[in-house]
Enzyme design. Structure first.
Site, PDB file in Angstrom:
ATOM      1  N   LYS A  52       0.841  -1.205   0.000  1.00  0.00           N
ATOM      2  CA  LYS A  52       0.000   0.000   0.000  1.00  0.00           C
ATOM      3  C   LYS A  52       0.875   1.253   0.000  1.00  0.00           C
ATOM      4  CE  LYS A  52      -3.826  -2.519   2.010  1.00  0.00           C
ATOM      5  NZ  LYS A  52      -4.635  -2.936   3.153  1.00  0.00           N
ATOM      6  N   GLN A  96      -5.145  -1.643   9.282  1.00  0.00           N
ATOM      7  CA  GLN A  96      -5.025  -2.984   8.701  1.00  0.00           C
ATOM      8  C   GLN A  96      -5.661  -4.013   9.640  1.00  0.00           C
ATOM      9  OE1 GLN A  96      -3.846  -3.521   5.626  1.00  0.00           O
ATOM     10  NE2 GLN A  96      -4.199  -5.712   5.776  1.00  0.00           N
ATOM     11  N   ASP A 119     -11.403   2.402   3.367  1.00  0.00           N
ATOM     12  CA  ASP A 119     -11.750   0.978   3.274  1.00  0.00           C
ATOM     13  C   ASP A 119     -13.264   0.789   3.143  1.00  0.00           C
ATOM     14  OD1 ASP A 119      -9.655  -0.941   3.349  1.00  0.00           O
ATOM     15  OD2 ASP A 119      -9.227  -0.468   5.454  1.00  0.00           O
TER      16      ASP A 119
HETATM   17  N1  GUN Z   1      -7.252  -7.134   5.841  1.00  0.00           N
HETATM   18  C1  GUN Z   1      -7.576  -7.914   4.789  1.00  0.00           C
HETATM   19  N2  GUN Z   1      -8.123  -7.178   3.802  1.00  0.00           N
HETATM   20  C2  GUN Z   1      -8.137  -5.898   4.240  1.00  0.00           C
HETATM   21  C3  GUN Z   1      -8.578  -4.680   3.655  1.00  0.00           C
HETATM   22  O1  GUN Z   1      -9.087  -4.610   2.531  1.00  0.00           O
HETATM   23  N3  GUN Z   1      -8.415  -3.570   4.435  1.00  0.00           N
HETATM   24  C4  GUN Z   1      -7.882  -3.618   5.676  1.00  0.00           C
HETATM   25  N4  GUN Z   1      -7.800  -2.483   6.361  1.00  0.00           N
HETATM   26  N5  GUN Z   1      -7.483  -4.738   6.245  1.00  0.00           N
HETATM   27  C5  GUN Z   1      -7.604  -5.871   5.521  1.00  0.00           C
END
Ligand code: GUN
Length: 286
Positions: A52, A96, A119
């Site tokens: 990211k 996350q 998200d």
């Molecule tokens: N953990 C697994 N997929 C995601 C996601 O799309 N966003 C976040 N913040 N955590 C995750």
């Protein structure tokens, strides 16, 4: 042989467009900035967070990473989020998941300003996805919609089957398909006659977290097959939730693992971050 839906290629195209947009916005005094928070040392989460950050660098988006110890308290984490909510140089905040067990995921997600929730996990944004009136689309389902578009198959009127009912993928995925006039069936671990249901799908999205769960005999001839799974086998090989070798002989189009849905998730996160910069009119970090 099925058409391979390359997330690497499609995401590169999308990121290229976004790079131009980020630079145009800077001329207008709008600076996209993403804050990424990771708590603990889950190796998979570490890889996702690094990817990211790398994408932000590629696009000229400012990013901040907060790597917190696994012992961080819920109050400390909320304190950080509240500070970032008020920071005019931060357009988007991403925590996350998964979080350590002593922290309430619900409380954390609810503490993020919905206008910075790139998200789309805050209940306000989840609700907006139900009604179809949304600013942010959850990144993985949004990326999947782009890959379905790439297949050339229109969703309207099609039988769409989603295997998996998570808040992150299965549930929002079913809504996005419904908004495009698909007829949607959501299957899960308790579903009866799952094989029969999967075989009825013109568009099959698999997010169940079980390596090679969907085999070629569960797929309709010519179907679009989207594999969301990433599973590491004992021999360290990465495989999806679909048995690719068997499935590609039957499907009309299919995503590979890796290089399918994964890169699209990141491209969509970048898209949401740019959108958040516009909504919040984010300023340059000083
Ligand atoms: N953990 C697994 N997929 C995601 C996601 O799309 N966003 C976040 N913040 N955590 C995750």
């Amino acid at each position: 042989m099925a058409k391979i839906l390359s997330g690497r290629e499609v995401s590169a195209r999308i990121k290229d467009e976004l790079k131009g947009e980020v630079s145009e916005l800077k001329k207008q005094g709008i600076f996209a900035g993403l804050a990424v928070i990771i708590v603990g040392d889950d190796p998979a989460s570490r890889v996702y967070v690094n990817n990211k950050k790398k994408a932000c660098e590629e696009l000229g988006i400012y990013s901040e990473e907060y790597a917190l110890s696994g012992e961080t308290s819920e109050e400390e984490l909320i304190g950080l989020i509240e500070r970032l909510n008020k920071d005019d140089s931060i357009s988007g905040i991403l925590v996350q998941l998964p979080l350590p067990k002593h922290i309430s995921e619900k409380r954390i997600l609810e503490s993020i300003n919905p206008q910075k929730d790139v998200d789309a996990f805050h209940p306000i944004n989840v609700g907006k996805i139900m009604t179809g009136d949304y600013d942010f689309v959850p990144c993985t389902p949004a990326g999947i919609m782009e890959l379905i578009k790439e297949s050339g198959v229109s969703v309207s009127g099609k039988d769409c089957v989603v295997i998996g009912r998570s808040n992150i993928v299965g549930k929002p995925m079913s809504m996005l398909l419904l908004h495009q006039n698909g007829t949607v069936t959501v299957c899960h671990s308790r579903t009866n006659n799952l094989k029969e249901k999967a075989k009825n799908a013109d568009i099959l999205v698999v997010a169940i977290g079980k390596p090679k769960f969907v085999t070629g005999d569960m797929i309709k001839e010519g179907a679009v097959v989207i594999d969301v799974g990433i599973n590491r086998l004992e021999d360290k090989k990465l495989v999806g939730d679909v048995d690719f070798e068997g499935a590609e002989k039957v499907a009309g189009a299919i995503t590979p693992v890796p290089g399918g849905v994964g890169p699209m998730t990141i491209a969509m996160l970048m898209k949401n971050t740019v959108k958040a910069a516009i909504i919040n009119r984010t300023e340059k970090k000083i």
